[in-house]
Design a protein around this motif. Structure first.
Motif, PDB file in Angstrom:
ATOM      1  N   PHE A  38       0.824  -1.208   0.000  1.00 20.19           N
ATOM      2  CA  PHE A  38       0.000   0.000   0.000  1.00 20.19           C
ATOM      3  C   PHE A  38       0.857   1.255   0.000  1.00 20.19           C
ATOM      4  CE2 PHE A  38      -2.070  -3.258   2.678  1.00 20.19           C
ATOM      5  CZ  PHE A  38      -3.065  -3.620   1.777  1.00 20.19           C
ATOM      6  N   LEU A  76       0.672   5.714   0.447  1.00 25.04           N
ATOM      7  CA  LEU A  76      -0.010   6.989   0.689  1.00 25.04           C
ATOM      8  C   LEU A  76       0.850   8.078   0.065  1.00 25.04           C
ATOM      9  CD1 LEU A  76      -0.285   5.189   3.624  1.00 25.04           C
ATOM     10  CD2 LEU A  76      -2.016   6.962   3.895  1.00 25.04           C
ATOM     11  N   SER A  91       1.391  12.195  -0.463  1.00 22.94           N
ATOM     12  CA  SER A  91       1.068  13.580  -0.113  1.00 22.94           C
ATOM     13  C   SER A  91       1.749  14.508  -1.095  1.00 22.94           C
ATOM     14  CB  SER A  91       1.543  13.886   1.311  1.00 22.94           C
ATOM     15  OG  SER A  91       0.722  13.236   2.242  1.00 22.94           O
ATOM     16  N   LEU A  92       0.951  15.344  -1.748  1.00 20.92           N
ATOM     17  CA  LEU A  92       1.464  16.275  -2.745  1.00 20.92           C
ATOM     18  C   LEU A  92       1.313  17.697  -2.235  1.00 20.92           C
ATOM     19  CD1 LEU A  92      -0.292  14.791  -5.941  1.00 20.92           C
ATOM     20  CD2 LEU A  92       2.104  14.493  -5.262  1.00 20.92           C
ATOM     21  N   LEU A 134      -1.097  -0.813  -4.042  1.00 20.76           N
ATOM     22  CA  LEU A 134      -2.256   0.053  -4.250  1.00 20.76           C
ATOM     23  C   LEU A 134      -2.090   1.398  -3.543  1.00 20.76           C
ATOM     24  CD1 LEU A 134      -5.165  -2.475  -3.611  1.00 20.76           C
ATOM     25  CD2 LEU A 134      -4.633  -1.380  -5.801  1.00 20.76           C
ATOM     26  N   LEU A 135      -2.521   2.471  -4.203  1.00 20.59           N
ATOM     27  CA  LEU A 135      -2.602   3.777  -3.543  1.00 20.59           C
ATOM     28  C   LEU A 135      -3.867   3.794  -2.698  1.00 20.59           C
ATOM     29  CD1 LEU A 135      -1.466   6.678  -3.250  1.00 20.59           C
ATOM     30  CD2 LEU A 135      -2.981   7.336  -5.126  1.00 20.59           C
ATOM     31  N   VAL A 136      -3.721   4.008  -1.394  1.00 21.77           N
ATOM     32  CA  VAL A 136      -4.888   3.962  -0.511  1.00 21.77           C
ATOM     33  C   VAL A 136      -5.182   5.294   0.173  1.00 21.77           C
ATOM     34  CG1 VAL A 136      -4.698   1.488  -0.065  1.00 21.77           C
ATOM     35  CG2 VAL A 136      -3.543   3.104   1.466  1.00 21.77           C
ATOM     36  N   GLY A 137      -4.260   6.254   0.098  1.00 23.76           N
ATOM     37  CA  GLY A 137      -4.538   7.501   0.796  1.00 23.76           C
ATOM     38  C   GLY A 137      -3.503   8.554   0.505  1.00 23.76           C
ATOM     39  N   GLY A 138      -3.639   9.688   1.188  1.00 22.62           N
ATOM     40  CA  GLY A 138      -2.689  10.769   1.011  1.00 22.62           C
ATOM     41  C   GLY A 138      -3.303  12.118   1.291  1.00 22.62           C
ATOM     42  N   ASP A 139      -2.689  13.131   0.752  1.00 24.69           N
ATOM     43  CA  ASP A 139      -3.109  14.496   1.032  1.00 24.69           C
ATOM     44  C   ASP A 139      -2.683  15.357  -0.152  1.00 24.69           C
ATOM     45  OD1 ASP A 139      -4.177  16.597   2.492  1.00 24.69           O
ATOM     46  OD2 ASP A 139      -2.432  16.855   3.790  1.00 24.69           O
ATOM     47  N   THR A 140      -3.429  16.417  -0.413  1.00 22.45           N
ATOM     48  CA  THR A 140      -3.050  17.359  -1.468  1.00 22.45           C
ATOM     49  C   THR A 140      -3.166  18.755  -0.906  1.00 22.45           C
ATOM     50  OG1 THR A 140      -4.102  15.857  -3.032  1.00 22.45           O
ATOM     51  CG2 THR A 140      -3.441  17.993  -3.867  1.00 22.45           C
ATOM     52  N   THR A 188       4.493   7.370   1.692  1.00 17.36           N
ATOM     53  CA  THR A 188       4.703   6.284   2.644  1.00 17.36           C
ATOM     54  C   THR A 188       4.279   4.999   1.964  1.00 17.36           C
ATOM     55  OG1 THR A 188       4.342   7.677   4.593  1.00 17.36           O
ATOM     56  CG2 THR A 188       3.976   5.314   4.869  1.00 17.36           C
ATOM     57  N   LEU A 236       3.692   0.829   2.658  1.00 16.50           N
ATOM     58  CA  LEU A 236       3.625  -0.301   3.570  1.00 16.50           C
ATOM     59  C   LEU A 236       3.858  -1.576   2.781  1.00 16.50           C
ATOM     60  CD1 LEU A 236       0.409   0.701   5.562  1.00 16.50           C
ATOM     61  CD2 LEU A 236       2.795   1.086   6.203  1.00 16.50           C
ATOM     62  N   GLY A 246     -10.314   2.736   0.479  1.00 11.60           N
ATOM     63  CA  GLY A 246      -9.137   3.427  -0.026  1.00 11.60           C
ATOM     64  C   GLY A 246      -9.308   4.920   0.144  1.00 11.60           C
ATOM     65  N   LEU A 247      -9.220   5.676  -0.930  1.00 11.51           N
ATOM     66  CA  LEU A 247      -9.376   7.129  -0.861  1.00 11.51           C
ATOM     67  C   LEU A 247     -10.809   7.485  -0.491  1.00 11.51           C
ATOM     68  CD1 LEU A 247      -7.458   8.042  -4.151  1.00 11.51           C
ATOM     69  CD2 LEU A 247      -6.548   7.804  -1.845  1.00 11.51           C
ATOM     70  N   ALA A 257      -7.424   5.464   5.199  1.00 10.97           N
ATOM     71  CA  ALA A 257      -7.584   4.200   4.494  1.00 10.97           C
ATOM     72  C   ALA A 257      -7.799   3.115   5.542  1.00 10.97           C
ATOM     73  CB  ALA A 257      -6.349   3.897   3.674  1.00 10.97           C
ATOM     74  N   ALA A 291      -2.474  10.288   6.019  1.00  8.96           N
ATOM     75  CA  ALA A 291      -1.309  11.146   5.766  1.00  8.96           C
ATOM     76  C   ALA A 291      -1.768  12.593   5.669  1.00  8.96           C
ATOM     77  CB  ALA A 291      -0.616  10.729   4.468  1.00  8.96           C
ATOM     78  N   THR A 340      -0.071  16.780   5.390  1.00 12.30           N
ATOM     79  CA  THR A 340       1.114  17.587   5.143  1.00 12.30           C
ATOM     80  C   THR A 340       0.864  19.028   5.573  1.00 12.30           C
ATOM     81  OG1 THR A 340       1.843  16.210   3.307  1.00 12.30           O
ATOM     82  CG2 THR A 340       2.595  18.476   3.294  1.00 12.30           C
ATOM     83  N   THR A 390       2.599  10.374   8.313  1.00 10.76           N
ATOM     84  CA  THR A 390       1.666   9.265   8.141  1.00 10.76           C
ATOM     85  C   THR A 390       1.453   8.639   9.505  1.00 10.76           C
ATOM     86  OG1 THR A 390       2.337   8.788   5.873  1.00 10.76           O
ATOM     87  CG2 THR A 390       1.307   6.986   7.079  1.00 10.76           C
TER      88      THR A 390
END
Lengths: 332, 332
Positions: free
Chosen positions: A86, A88, A90-91, A119-125, A137, A139, B26-27, B32, B46, B48, B137
């Motif tokens: 997995f 995550l 963050s952009l 798989l991409l499961v999360g993040g932030d923009t 990140t 996993l 997921g997203l 997640a 995550a 930022t 994260t």
């Protein structure tokens, strides 16, 4: 006062409290290692790329930059022999970001995850006022009896790398000097090593499963720094032979043209994302045979683990201490 | 072309392939959700923070900035009712960073993790040429039958928030206008809500365990946006009552002094990091009683879930569609 990346990391490490019962390895290796159940472990790694520090838009096409953003993180999972699962992302992006750029970047990023069943499961923009910053990140998972740390090397072990060294540094220098697209195919290969490195996930899995490897990590900061980390974590030293460092023939030619040093690129260039590992001399024939048979490729023995500490380069009849004399963003 | 944070997220979401068997969500939610075993789930989030976008050194002391960097991430775990376990911290820092600043920042960051029994297990430290960027994260855990999504709200449910709204926005405005340290204790409380928000981890755990909550999330972008997300994910609409929005008395006074609007702060200010949740009207007495009994504090009913979509504000005899009219970094 300014201080080095290593200083910052060691200062932070000193402040972090002892590990919990589920944390098998915290700071100090390619990944954190967390217990999943009796048989399996989670690997967790985070890497950040900053505009004009780690990449330059003027020569880095968005698709390849997206690929690299994923690859450098998967490489840390590979460095412990794990399988990525997995991610995550963050952009931090300036408001001027173009839709086409973002689409190409994401296509590249997602393609690399797909190639490795992650798989991409999360993040932030979020907005950035200046530079773009990409933080990832990843996993991964690994069987508890297969994980390879930096700390397992023993005196007498041989030191191996999985591919040519200094290649990405040579490619970066070609880009910096405005020669990113020469007609020479060998030069183009160097440029691509910088723009689109390949994480060694499959090889990492094979080496971990082989049971023949005593310590492993990926090369991201240059051999002189990466091997110094491995030696420090293992409580031993190492001697590497300059003549044994695998380097493509084109690198010497490029170095002569650009005023660089191929050996210096190999030792301190960074960003090759190959695997650096150690193995008992008993496996000196069986380990490369296994890799050849299963993956059709070479691995390269470059030296020996010895008592003591640090990294010594043996170059002809000269011995030189090169410990931690690699690339360091903060020292530049 | 510039486009909004929501645009970017929806574009990325559209490109992400279907979920794997281990990925339950997921997203699109606070975290997640990944299967750990039959009974337990991992939560992964995550966030930022970017200098001069999310924080300003001139009024944010390093210790409180470190605390906030941890807290905003723990808040996402709280938003699903989980217990935070592990954190990875990536720091992009200018080379001019001072050792004392870094020490205070890390002490604050680690203190918040410690308060919630979470451990720092990894991360990255890199150079930035301009702004500092902190990417975190956090991994958390929750029982599979306790996790609360944004998607569980049903028509007739009551809408609740766990604390006063707009407080952090009022505090931010005080800082912006150079009044961060007024003698008035009530004003200072607003400033601290901006500088050092408290993640609602304990309350989130209680609400998840209560079995009385149908949907939950944390408030980070302002009620008008956060509740719109919850409504969209649940496929329903909502009506909230302006007169029921909990706001401290001092906010109106501050708004009058600074030329702001307390109601606007409450609806679109963001960064309060309270819990926003829904519950059947059957629990309208038992839910606040439970929270009062176990934690000695109030929760606030602010409206109702209805058929339809979006967020309507009922202000006296006026009805106003406020869907997604919250704070958006990219639209500014």
């Amino acid at each position: 006062m300014t201080f080095s990346e290593l200083d910052i990391i060691s200062r932070i490490s000193a402040m972090v409290p002892g590990q919990g019962s589920e944390v098998i390895k915290g700071l100090g290796d390619d990944c954190a290692v967390i217990r999943m159940d009796n048989d399996r472990l989670w690997l967790a790694t985070a890497d950040t790329l900053v505009e004009n520090v780690h990449f330059d838009y003027s020569w880095h096409p968005p698709g390849l930059l997206g690929r690299k953003t994923a690859s450098v993180n998967l490489s840390d999972i590979a460095g412990m022999g794990g399988r990525p699962s997995f991610a995550l992302l963050s952009l931090a992006l300036p408001v001027s970001v173009q839709e086409e750029w973002l689409t190409l970047f994401m296509q590249g990023f997602l393609a690399v995850l797909h190639e490795h069943d992650a798989l991409l499961v999360g993040g932030d923009t979020v907005k950035s006022n200046h530079d773009a910053v990409f933080s990832v990140t990843v996993l991964g998972q690994i069987a508890a009896d297969r994980v390879l740390y930096r700390s397992g090397a023993k005196p007498g072990d041989l030191v191996w790398v999985s591919g040519e060294l200094g290649v990405a540094a040579a490619g970066l220098e070609l880009c910096r000097q405005g020669r990113p697209h020469p007609e020479d195919e060998a030069w183009q290969k160097l440029v691509l090593a910088h723009l689109d490195p390949t994480p060694e996930v499959e090889l990492g899995l094979l080496l971990a499963e082989s049971g023949m490897v005593s310590a492993m990590m990926d090369t991201s900061d240059g051999l002189a720094t990466d091997l110094a980390h491995l030696c420090e974590q293992s409580g031993i030293g190492s001697e590497i032979i300059a003549a044994k460092l695998p380097m493509p023939v084109a690198m010497a030619k490029v170095a002569a043209c650009l005023g660089g040093s191929a050996l210096n690129w190999a030792l301190s260039g960074g960003e090759d994302y190959r695997l650096l590992f150690t193995s008992s001399p008993d496996n000196s024939a069986t380990l490369p045979s296994l890799v050849k048979e299963r993956m059709g490729r070479e691995i390269y023995c470059i030296g020996t683990i010895v008592d003591g500490s640090g990294v010594v380069l043996i170059d002809g009849n000269q011995r030189r201490d090169i410990t931690y004399k690699g690339y360091d963003h903060f020292a530049k």
